[in-house]
Design a protein around this motif. Sequence first.
Motif: not given
Length: 201
Positions: A28-30, A131-133, A135-141, A146-147
């Motif tokens: 959850s916190v990456g 973050k770029r990764g 954004d590229a993945a466009e995950s629904a989560d 946000l973290v």
Amino acid sequence: MSIRHGLLALLERGPMYGYQLRAAFEESVGGTWSLNIGQVYTTLSRLERDRFVHPLPENDGGQRPYEITETGRAELTRWFATPIERTDRPRDELAIKLALAMATPGVDVSAVVQSQRAAGIRALQEYTRLKRGQDAAESADLSWPLVLDAMIFQCEAEIRWLDHCEATILRRRPSGTGPTSAAAPTPAADPAAKEPEGAGR
């Protein structure tokens, strides 16, 4: 965030045992907050004591899941509804470190600032890459992105503050002297003095 409320939030998804909770928390916190499994079970024991969770029978693998109780749900609702105050957060170790550096004889405060800024820039670059990764993945989560955003903003704010610290140190440094340190007190800044060009960059 307290670990107890983090575990309650995870148990709201459904019953889990200790290792599942640790994995879900870190996901959850990456991975930015690693939990010791002992912390998880100690926290679960306290949550059970406070009647926020209830242990279930062991499964076939010998693990004992926990489920959140109605009292636990009420506590979780209260936590989500209550703003976090500045006084509730850990003390700013960096600000304290710089304050002590200014007061400790022989410490090159400029070097401390520059070292910290370099570390902050490296962290900012890494968070931006992640973050770029995302954004590229466009995950629904959205939880991990946000973290990441919060960590990027915090890095940017820290770097700006360090720039301000360095500019202030330069303004207070007498011309022709070496790095500012607590071993050589400097006079107060002249209110009419201008900030050196390019300070803090």
